[in-house]
Design an enzyme around this catalytic site. Structure first.
Site, PDB file in Angstrom:
ATOM      1  N   GLU A   1      16.506  -9.226  -3.199  1.00 51.32           N
ATOM      2  CA  GLU A   1      16.061  -7.977  -3.816  1.00 51.32           C
ATOM      3  C   GLU A   1      17.154  -7.561  -4.794  1.00 51.32           C
ATOM      4  O   GLU A   1      18.105  -6.898  -4.434  1.00 51.32           O
ATOM      5  CB  GLU A   1      15.812  -6.895  -2.773  1.00 51.32           C
ATOM      6  CG  GLU A   1      15.160  -5.658  -3.382  1.00 51.32           C
ATOM      7  CD  GLU A   1      14.884  -4.568  -2.370  1.00 51.32           C
ATOM      8  OE1 GLU A   1      14.125  -3.641  -2.717  1.00 51.32           O
ATOM      9  OE2 GLU A   1      15.418  -4.620  -1.255  1.00 51.32           O
TER      10      GLU A   1
ATOM     11  N   ALA B   1      18.969   2.150  -3.802  1.00 48.80           N
ATOM     12  CA  ALA B   1      20.161   1.906  -2.986  1.00 48.80           C
ATOM     13  C   ALA B   1      20.846   0.593  -3.355  1.00 48.80           C
ATOM     14  O   ALA B   1      21.329  -0.132  -2.484  1.00 48.80           O
ATOM     15  CB  ALA B   1      19.793   1.916  -1.507  1.00 48.80           C
TER      16      ALA B   1
ATOM     17  N   HIS C   1       7.621  -2.930  -2.378  1.00 53.43           N
ATOM     18  CA  HIS C   1       7.374  -1.561  -1.891  1.00 53.43           C
ATOM     19  C   HIS C   1       6.718  -0.684  -2.965  1.00 53.43           C
ATOM     20  O   HIS C   1       7.349   0.153  -3.591  1.00 53.43           O
ATOM     21  CB  HIS C   1       8.608  -0.905  -1.292  1.00 53.43           C
ATOM     22  CG  HIS C   1       9.898  -1.045  -2.022  1.00 53.43           C
ATOM     23  ND1 HIS C   1      10.063  -0.703  -3.350  1.00 53.43           N
ATOM     24  CD2 HIS C   1      11.121  -1.439  -1.586  1.00 53.43           C
ATOM     25  CE1 HIS C   1      11.313  -0.900  -3.708  1.00 53.43           C
ATOM     26  NE2 HIS C   1      11.976  -1.348  -2.659  1.00 53.43           N
TER      27      HIS C   1
ATOM     28  N   ASN D   1       7.500   3.040  -4.580  1.00 55.17           N
ATOM     29  CA  ASN D   1       8.925   3.350  -4.513  1.00 55.17           C
ATOM     30  C   ASN D   1       9.700   2.560  -5.558  1.00 55.17           C
ATOM     31  O   ASN D   1       9.470   1.371  -5.756  1.00 55.17           O
ATOM     32  CB  ASN D   1       9.478   3.066  -3.110  1.00 55.17           C
ATOM     33  CG  ASN D   1       8.782   3.906  -2.043  1.00 55.17           C
ATOM     34  OD1 ASN D   1       8.061   3.387  -1.213  1.00 55.17           O
ATOM     35  ND2 ASN D   1       8.977   5.200  -2.108  1.00 55.17           N
TER      36      ASN D   1
ATOM     37  N   ARG E   1      -2.396   8.791 -18.731  1.00 56.73           N
ATOM     38  CA  ARG E   1      -2.303   8.232 -20.082  1.00 56.73           C
ATOM     39  C   ARG E   1      -1.372   7.018 -20.126  1.00 56.73           C
ATOM     40  O   ARG E   1      -1.599   6.102 -20.915  1.00 56.73           O
ATOM     41  CB  ARG E   1      -1.815   9.300 -21.069  1.00 56.73           C
ATOM     42  CG  ARG E   1      -2.816  10.418 -21.321  1.00 56.73           C
ATOM     43  CD  ARG E   1      -2.430  11.266 -22.525  1.00 56.73           C
ATOM     44  NE  ARG E   1      -3.396  12.341 -22.734  1.00 56.73           N
ATOM     45  CZ  ARG E   1      -3.269  13.553 -22.211  1.00 56.73           C
ATOM     46  NH1 ARG E   1      -2.211  13.851 -21.468  1.00 56.73           N
ATOM     47  NH2 ARG E   1      -4.185  14.475 -22.448  1.00 56.73           N
TER      48      ARG E   1
ATOM     49  N   GLY F   1       6.144   7.327   7.148  1.00 51.88           N
ATOM     50  CA  GLY F   1       6.024   8.769   7.060  1.00 51.88           C
ATOM     51  C   GLY F   1       7.034   9.406   6.132  1.00 51.88           C
ATOM     52  O   GLY F   1       7.059  10.637   6.000  1.00 51.88           O
TER      53      GLY F   1
ATOM     54  N   HIS G   1       8.534   7.274   3.052  1.00 48.32           N
ATOM     55  CA  HIS G   1       8.466   6.639   1.733  1.00 48.32           C
ATOM     56  C   HIS G   1       7.191   6.964   0.961  1.00 48.32           C
ATOM     57  O   HIS G   1       7.228   7.108  -0.270  1.00 48.32           O
ATOM     58  CB  HIS G   1       8.594   5.115   1.871  1.00 48.32           C
ATOM     59  CG  HIS G   1       9.993   4.624   2.042  1.00 48.32           C
ATOM     60  ND1 HIS G   1      10.668   4.736   3.231  1.00 48.32           N
ATOM     61  CD2 HIS G   1      10.852   4.039   1.170  1.00 48.32           C
ATOM     62  CE1 HIS G   1      11.882   4.217   3.095  1.00 48.32           C
ATOM     63  NE2 HIS G   1      12.018   3.794   1.851  1.00 48.32           N
TER      64      HIS G   1
ATOM     65  N   ASP H   1      11.267  -2.704   5.253  1.00 50.57           N
ATOM     66  CA  ASP H   1      12.437  -2.403   4.425  1.00 50.57           C
ATOM     67  C   ASP H   1      13.556  -1.846   5.307  1.00 50.57           C
ATOM     68  O   ASP H   1      14.347  -1.001   4.881  1.00 50.57           O
ATOM     69  CB  ASP H   1      12.085  -1.434   3.297  1.00 50.57           C
ATOM     70  CG  ASP H   1      13.120  -1.401   2.184  1.00 50.57           C
ATOM     71  OD1 ASP H   1      13.931  -2.348   2.095  1.00 50.57           O
ATOM     72  OD2 ASP H   1      13.148  -0.427   1.412  1.00 50.57           O
TER      73      ASP H   1
ATOM     74  N   ALA I   1      17.340   5.000   1.146  1.00 47.87           N
ATOM     75  CA  ALA I   1      18.034   3.707   1.211  1.00 47.87           C
ATOM     76  C   ALA I   1      17.464   2.863   2.345  1.00 47.87           C
ATOM     77  O   ALA I   1      18.022   2.792   3.432  1.00 47.87           O
ATOM     78  CB  ALA I   1      19.534   3.932   1.412  1.00 47.87           C
TER      79      ALA I   1
END
Length: 377
Positions: free
Chosen positions: A122, A133, A209, A212, A220, A242, A244, A267, A302
């Site tokens: 990542e 993060a 994800h 996020n 537009r 609950g 992210h 994650d 994070a």
């Protein structure tokens, strides 16, 4: 060795059936309805779902994959296995090239031991404006030679690369990844709708994800979210903790992509399974309060303290999805992303007996991996 699990609610891709299943030499050989034809291990009517497949996890139980410590990484894998994740990909974060190379070599050893199912980079090829993060001073433009070196260090176990498609040379690196059989995932990006489509055309097939670390939906300027949800070639990752993503936006994504293109992920970082406190995430420092992980400096979210069993339960109880759809999103769809759906991801004759036994409240009561109990119900 043969064992029959009887008196169970078995969740298969076709539905939920009261019945039984037989396991021989680590694989499912028979699935039946009603009373088992022979005595077996009775589950008392509890629910059996396929082992969870998490394609995006940084750590847990106090350990962190980016640290590159083999003992710690093994403990992380064991912790998530106890929560029902029978297939786990180890995710790294942005770091210096030599740090990533060393960590990849360490994780490749664990892949060869069968403890984890692959490596996910990542970063470091992500947008500074959406770095979250990740240490911004270590971000860099996509580099084909560096990427080849990282793949070589992973010894055939690199499964995924998260990359921002708008960066210079990004499309070339996406093509290189696809040619190597590595999933290119679009994320941590400020890409436009059009730039996102270019990344997909180059070979990207996952959204890291979704929602996020990317621009919000706009009527537009639709941005990456619309492109990723609309394209049938893309599987979208969702973090259902609950924190992210609001449940309404989870429903929106799941309705648009369907269970076949939605992969639940954690994650997770080191604090998963632990209490509040201060934890490392690669070169960054994270404070966890009330189970929510944020950077000590700046306060950006994070990672998470989520485990896949909680993500599964929330998807049924909070988002309102069926057990069949939740199992597909937590197991079969991510297994397909990894190319492992022929061996894992569903309760199907011929596949490995990777199973999770859930009680009436959908809490984990037992975990089986390849026919052996790792958490006995």
């Amino acid at each position: 060795m043969s064992v029959t699990l009887s008196d169970a609610r078995v969740v298969t891709p076709d539905g939920v059936h009261d019945g039984w299943l037989t396991i021989e030499d680590g694989r499912i050989t028979h699935i039946g309805r009603g009373r088992a034809p022979r005595d077996g291990f009775g589950l008392g009517g509890r629910t059996v779902v396929p082992g969870f497949v998490d394609i995006h996890s940084h750590g847990g139980a106090g350990g962190s994959f980016p640290d590159g410590d083999p003992a710690s990484a093994a403990e992380v894998a064991a912790f998530h296995l106890g929560c029902g994740t029978t297939t786990l990909v180890a995710s790294l974060v942005t770091a210096a090239p030599d740090t990533l190379t060393r960590a990849a070599a360490t994780l490749a050893d664990l892949c060869e031991q069968g403890l984890i199912a692959g490596i996910h980079f990542e970063g470091p090829y992500i947008a500074r404006s959406r770095c979250g993060a990740h240490e911004p001073t270590l971000l860099r433009e996509p580099d084909r030679a560096e990427f080849r070196a990282l793949v070589k260090a992973g010894r055939g176990h690199v499964r995924m690369l998260t990359i921002a498609p708008e960066l210079p040379n990004a499309l070339d690196v996406i093509r290189d990844a696809a040619a190597e059989g590595i999933v290119a995932a679009l994320g941590h990006s400020d890409a436009t709708y059009e730039q996102t489509l270019e990344g997909i055309e180059a070979g990207a097939s996952v959204a890291t994800h979704l929602y996020n670390a990317m621009p919000s939906l706009g009527h537009r300027a639709p941005g990456p979210i619309a492109a990723l949800l609309q394209d049938e070639r893309v599987t979208v990752e969702l973090i259902n903790d609950g924190v992210h993503v609001h449940p309404a936006m989870l429903r929106l994504a799941m309705d648009a992509a369907g269970a076949d293109r939605t992969a639940l992920i954690t994650d997770a970082m080191a604090a998963a399974g632990m209490g509040d406190g201060r934890y490392p995430l690669g070169p960054m420092t994270v404070d966890v309060k009330d189970g929510v992980a944020r950077l000590a400096e700046g306060g950006s979210i994070a990672g998470s303290t989520l485990t896949m069993d909680v993500a599964f339960r929330r998807t049924v109880r909070e988002v309102g999805r069926s057990l069949v759809d939740a199992a597909r999103m937590a197991s079969l769809t991510p297994a397909r992303v990894l190319g492992l759906d022929g061996e894992a991801g569903s309760i199907t004759v011929g596949k490995y007996a990777d199973l999770v036994v859930l009680d009436d409240d959908l809490n984990v009561a037992g975990v089986m991996r390849r026919g052996a109990w790792v958490r006995h119900p």
